[in-house]
Scaffold this active site. Structure first.
Site, PDB file in Angstrom:
ATOM      1  N   MET A   1       0.852  -1.192   0.000  1.00 17.10           N
ATOM      2  CA  MET A   1       0.000   0.000   0.000  1.00 17.10           C
ATOM      3  C   MET A   1       0.891   1.245   0.000  1.00 17.10           C
ATOM      4  O   MET A   1       0.463   2.320   0.411  1.00 17.10           O
ATOM      5  CB  MET A   1      -0.931  -0.019   1.207  1.00 17.10           C
ATOM      6  CG  MET A   1      -1.881  -1.218   1.161  1.00 17.10           C
ATOM      7  SD  MET A   1      -3.439  -0.943   1.996  1.00 17.10           S
ATOM      8  CE  MET A   1      -2.873  -0.718   3.657  1.00 17.10           C
ATOM      9  N   GLY A   2       2.121   1.091  -0.452  1.00 17.36           N
ATOM     10  CA  GLY A   2       3.031   2.242  -0.532  1.00 17.36           C
ATOM     11  C   GLY A   2       3.627   2.593   0.817  1.00 17.36           C
ATOM     12  O   GLY A   2       3.649   1.761   1.722  1.00 17.36           O
TER      13      GLY A   2
ATOM     14  N   HIS B   1       9.667  -3.546   3.252  1.00 18.63           N
ATOM     15  CA  HIS B   1       9.290  -3.811   1.848  1.00 18.63           C
ATOM     16  C   HIS B   1      10.535  -4.119   1.017  1.00 18.63           C
ATOM     17  O   HIS B   1      10.509  -4.955   0.120  1.00 18.63           O
ATOM     18  CB  HIS B   1       8.585  -2.591   1.247  1.00 18.63           C
ATOM     19  CG  HIS B   1       7.286  -2.250   1.903  1.00 18.63           C
ATOM     20  ND1 HIS B   1       7.117  -1.142   2.694  1.00 18.63           N
ATOM     21  CD2 HIS B   1       6.084  -2.893   1.889  1.00 18.63           C
ATOM     22  CE1 HIS B   1       5.873  -1.091   3.115  1.00 18.63           C
ATOM     23  NE2 HIS B   1       5.215  -2.140   2.657  1.00 18.63           N
TER      24      HIS B   1
ATOM     25  N   GLN C   1     -10.288  -2.475   2.663  1.00 16.38           N
ATOM     26  CA  GLN C   1      -9.772  -3.154   3.863  1.00 16.38           C
ATOM     27  C   GLN C   1      -9.673  -2.225   5.069  1.00 16.38           C
ATOM     28  O   GLN C   1      -9.185  -2.626   6.122  1.00 16.38           O
ATOM     29  CB  GLN C   1      -8.429  -3.834   3.582  1.00 16.38           C
ATOM     30  CG  GLN C   1      -7.254  -2.901   3.382  1.00 16.38           C
ATOM     31  CD  GLN C   1      -6.022  -3.651   2.921  1.00 16.38           C
ATOM     32  OE1 GLN C   1      -5.921  -4.057   1.765  1.00 16.38           O
ATOM     33  NE2 GLN C   1      -5.066  -3.870   3.814  1.00 16.38           N
TER      34      GLN C   1
ATOM     35  N   VAL D   1      11.193  -7.372   9.603  1.00 15.52           N
ATOM     36  CA  VAL D   1      12.422  -6.559   9.629  1.00 15.52           C
ATOM     37  C   VAL D   1      12.251  -5.528  10.745  1.00 15.52           C
ATOM     38  O   VAL D   1      11.197  -4.904  10.863  1.00 15.52           O
ATOM     39  CB  VAL D   1      12.663  -5.865   8.271  1.00 15.52           C
ATOM     40  CG1 VAL D   1      13.940  -5.045   8.304  1.00 15.52           C
ATOM     41  CG2 VAL D   1      12.731  -6.904   7.154  1.00 15.52           C
TER      42      VAL D   1
ATOM     43  N   SER E   1       4.738   1.042   7.824  1.00 14.08           N
ATOM     44  CA  SER E   1       4.442   2.341   7.198  1.00 14.08           C
ATOM     45  C   SER E   1       3.845   3.292   8.233  1.00 14.08           C
ATOM     46  O   SER E   1       3.989   4.501   8.132  1.00 14.08           O
ATOM     47  CB  SER E   1       3.452   2.156   6.054  1.00 14.08           C
ATOM     48  OG  SER E   1       3.978   1.226   5.139  1.00 14.08           O
TER      49      SER E   1
HETATM   50  O1  PAF Z   1      -0.110  -5.804   3.784  1.00 14.39           O
HETATM   51  C1  PAF Z   1      -0.520  -4.880   3.049  1.00 14.39           C
HETATM   52  O2  PAF Z   1       0.154  -3.879   2.819  1.00 14.39           O
HETATM   53  C2  PAF Z   1      -1.914  -4.995   2.430  1.00 14.39           C
HETATM   54  O3  PAF Z   1      -2.795  -5.627   3.280  1.00 14.39           O
HETATM   55  C3  PAF Z   1      -1.902  -5.668   1.056  1.00 14.39           C
HETATM   56  C4  PAF Z   1      -1.449  -7.125   1.154  1.00 14.39           C
HETATM   57  C5  PAF Z   1      -0.977  -4.921   0.113  1.00 14.39           C
HETATM   58  C6  PAF Z   1      -3.309  -5.666   0.448  1.00 14.39           C
HETATM   59  O4  PAF Z   1      -3.773  -4.376   0.266  1.00 14.39           O
END
Ligand code: PAF
Length: 285
Positions: free
Chosen positions: A30-31, A37, A61, A179, A189
């Site tokens: 989700m950036g 990441h 979500q 991590v 994030s």
């Molecule tokens: O873990 C996340 O960042 C989110 O739940 C995902 C898997 C990208 C789905 O939107």
């Protein structure tokens, strides 16, 4: 590196890659990317011909509109970050590209086999329906050979494994370790939203979890749960939403240390909700 916003363009890129026999490693995000990441992307780059990353703040979500609104977004910064570590395609659509208008209002339903009745599922109703909804759509579009997920979202990972099994998807899910900063704080994030003082307080979460492992054989899971909650709540500025010690496969609470177990926590640090988890050793009775 390409930044793609339209499904149509992504489909034709994927078609070309598949036709030339390239393997695709996929990291859905989700950036607001961080070194957690980075570890997923580096692994996807190392283990596949092409790495695709999605950057999409998925509205379905979020059960708290403020949380959705405040979620950090900075595609330019994320793209610079991803280019340096070998990502070849970023898919970053706007919600109308992914969802029909009625999909945003109606509830997507998935049979979680009980995995959603605890922890995040209990406190964020509908959250995992949204996760399965978006991840299944992204898998259909990207058609990855392997997809990489972090163990920090332990329950999400268990649900993704079930989703793949139930839907018979041809993708291998790769579980990647949490991590942490040198202080022990799990990368997230949401850490971006912590001020300096809150960041220091947040470090206590991983400290208490790590210390709790020393007590695991003497205290029962119920006693240890209480100990963790008391320890964290005694730190000013921290408030536990839940702490549950559960079986790593079924996610149901454990009452002895004879099954593989993991303690999962959600804590409010000021207004920021943080999650973390820790594995406990299995001890035969
Ligand atoms: O873990 C996340 O960042 C989110 O739940 C995902 C898997 C990208 C789905 O939107």
């Amino acid at each position: 590196m390409k930044i793609i916003k339209q499904k149509k363009e992504l489909r034709s890129e994927i078609e070309v890659l598949k036709a030339s026999g390239k393997t695709i490693g996929f990291v859905p995000t989700m950036g607001a990317l961080h070194n957690g990441h980075k570890s997923l992307v580096e692994r996807a780059v190392a283990e596949n011909d092409i790495c695709v990353v999605s950057v999409f703040v998925n509205p379905t979500q979020f059960n708290n509109p403020t949380d959705l609104e405040k979620y950090p977004r900075n595609l330019k910064r994320d793209a610079e970050f991803l280019e340096k570590i070998g990502c070849r395609i970023i898919f970053s659509p706007e919600p109308p590209e992914i969802y029909l208008p009625d999909e945003l209002d109606s509830r997507f339903e998935f049979d979680f086999g009980g995995l959603d009745t605890v922890m995040e599922g209990k406190f964020r109703p509908g959250h995992f329906n949204g996760v399965v909804q978006i991840v299944s759509k992204l898998f259909q579009l990207v058609q990855p050979d392997k997809a990489y997920f972090g163990e920090k979202d332990f329950q999400q990972l268990a649900i993704i494994h079930r989703m793949v099994a139930v839907m018979n998807l041809q993708v291998e899910i790769v579980d990647c370790p949490i991590v942490r900063e040198a202080s022990g704080l799990a990368l997230s994030s949401r850490n971006e939203r912590l001020n300096e003082d809150e960041r220091k307080k947040a470090v206590e979460i991983s400290k208490v979890l790590s210390e709790s492992r020393n007590f695991a054989p003497q205290l029962s899971p119920i006693e240890l749960t209480q100990w963790v909650v008391e320890q964290i709540n005694s730190r000013p500025g921290l408030e536990v939403e839940y702490y549950e010690i559960v079986n790593t496969s079924t996610l149901q609470p454990v009452y002895s240390w004879s099954a593989a177990s993991v303690g999962c926590i959600a804590v409010y640090c000021g207004e920021v909700r943080l999650i973390d988890n820790i594995r406990y050793k299995t001890i035969e009775n």
